[in-house]
Scaffold this motif. Structure first.
Motif, PDB file in Angstrom:
ATOM      1  N   PHE A 172       0.854  -1.193   0.000  1.00  0.00           N
ATOM      2  CA  PHE A 172       0.000   0.000   0.000  1.00  0.00           C
ATOM      3  C   PHE A 172       0.888   1.240   0.000  1.00  0.00           C
ATOM      4  O   PHE A 172       1.610   1.494   0.968  1.00  0.00           O
ATOM      5  N   ASN A 173       0.822   2.013  -1.093  1.00  0.00           N
ATOM      6  CA  ASN A 173       1.635   3.201  -1.256  1.00  0.00           C
ATOM      7  C   ASN A 173       0.724   4.430  -1.262  1.00  0.00           C
ATOM      8  O   ASN A 173       0.110   4.767  -2.273  1.00  0.00           O
ATOM      9  N   TYR A 226       0.337  -6.850   5.255  1.00  0.00           N
ATOM     10  CA  TYR A 226       0.644  -5.968   4.131  1.00  0.00           C
ATOM     11  C   TYR A 226       1.657  -4.906   4.564  1.00  0.00           C
ATOM     12  O   TYR A 226       1.549  -4.342   5.658  1.00  0.00           O
ATOM     13  N   HIS A 264       3.351  -1.072   3.942  1.00  0.00           N
ATOM     14  CA  HIS A 264       2.794   0.211   3.505  1.00  0.00           C
ATOM     15  C   HIS A 264       3.831   1.315   3.660  1.00  0.00           C
ATOM     16  O   HIS A 264       4.814   1.175   4.395  1.00  0.00           O
ATOM     17  N   LYS A 295      -2.442   5.831   7.784  1.00  0.00           N
ATOM     18  CA  LYS A 295      -1.279   5.008   8.107  1.00  0.00           C
ATOM     19  C   LYS A 295      -1.585   4.054   9.257  1.00  0.00           C
ATOM     20  O   LYS A 295      -1.158   2.897   9.249  1.00  0.00           O
ATOM     21  N   CYS A 303      -3.441   1.078   7.942  1.00  0.00           N
ATOM     22  CA  CYS A 303      -2.551   0.139   7.254  1.00  0.00           C
ATOM     23  C   CYS A 303      -1.753  -0.691   8.255  1.00  0.00           C
ATOM     24  O   CYS A 303      -1.552  -1.900   8.057  1.00  0.00           O
TER      25      CYS A 303
END
Length: 267
Positions: free
Chosen positions: A165-166, A193, A195, A184, A187
């Motif tokens: 996740f960007n 995941y 990030h 953030k 995430c």
């Protein structure tokens, strides 16, 4: 031109933009592509399917119909570069791997590209502008989520493997920093995941141009590694087993975005 975009108007102050999901080609582009480009490898594959829950949430959604190989809707109309180093422009000339996109002498003409700007790029941006104005007038603020995806490894564009996740907020300029921090945190609640915030992808033209926190428009780009929901090589198949848990994170991110908006702008 045929239909150049799809648009659904929702009931909440959120617009989701999908500028690189299109697969349609003009005749000139289709005739000129090199063989490795004909499968449209640089597409943000299956993004409308991945976000198919967005209408249920009440979001507005705009999605491109034409491929980024025709014209890149996430670049400014003056084609000013957005990133230092290797990148692609308003009218892409290379694949992500750096190889030429068109056969020699078979790229669209300047006149054809001017038509693409008028009839594909401008309607998409007119739709974003009108919907954000409507949302701000209706709710007092607007939220813009620019939805993208990309192969997790492209040495020509970035080193190593991309995080899953960007998030991009143009280094804090396109949305309230407190909102970015809230995203953030979401995430981080999904440790399976990886990030990053404002890493290699800080947000393209859409995020940078329309994000205007001082005027109550908050924009965030998500560049999602395609390994989280699909097969990254041909035939670029959607993987339901991967997509379902990824959709849980996406839903939480969008719900958090909306919750932040309600707290920041109480009616």
């Amino acid at each position: 031109m045929d239909k150049v975009l799809s648009f659904h108007q929702g009931q909440l102050p959120l617009l989701i933009s999908m500028p690189h999901a299109g697969l349609a080609l003009t005749e000139a582009v289709a005739d000129g592509l090199v063989a490795p480009a004909r499968s449209l490898p640089d597409t943000d594959w299956h993004i409308p399917q991945l976000y198919d829950f967005a209408r249920e949430l009440g979001a507005s959604v705009v999605a491109a119909e034409y491929s980024r190989f025709v014209i890149d809707l996430n670049r400014p109309d003056d084609d000013k570069p957005l990133y230092v180093g290797a990148t692609t422009g308003l009218y892409p000339a290379t694949l992500f791997e750096g190889e030429p996109l068109f056969q020699e002498g078979k790229a669209p003409t300047a006149e054809q590209r001017a038509e693409y700007l008028t009839h594909i790029w401008r309607p998409y941006h007119d739709t974003i502008r009108r919907e954000l104005a409507r949302l701000r007038e209706t709710f007092g603020y607007a939220l813009l989520w620019d939805a993208h995806s990309i192969r997790s490894q492209i040495p020509h564009l970035f080193e190593g493997k991309l995080p899953d996740f960007n998030l991009g907020t143009f280094n804090g300029a396109s949305c309230d920093p407190k909102l970015a921090e809230r995203l953030k945190v979401v995430c981080a609640e999904f440790p399976a995941y990886s990030h990053v915030l404002n890493g290699r992808f800080k947000g393209g033209h859409i995020t940078r141009h329309y994000g205007d926190p001082a005027n109550h428009i908050h924009a965030v780009q998500l560049e999602l590694a395609q390994r989280t929901y699909m097969q990254e090589v041909e035939p670029f198949a959607y993987r339901e087993d991967l997509a379902q848990p990824t959709q849980e994170v996406l839903r939480r991110l969008l719900e958090t975005l909306l919750a932040w908006g309600r707290e920041r702008y109480p009616r």
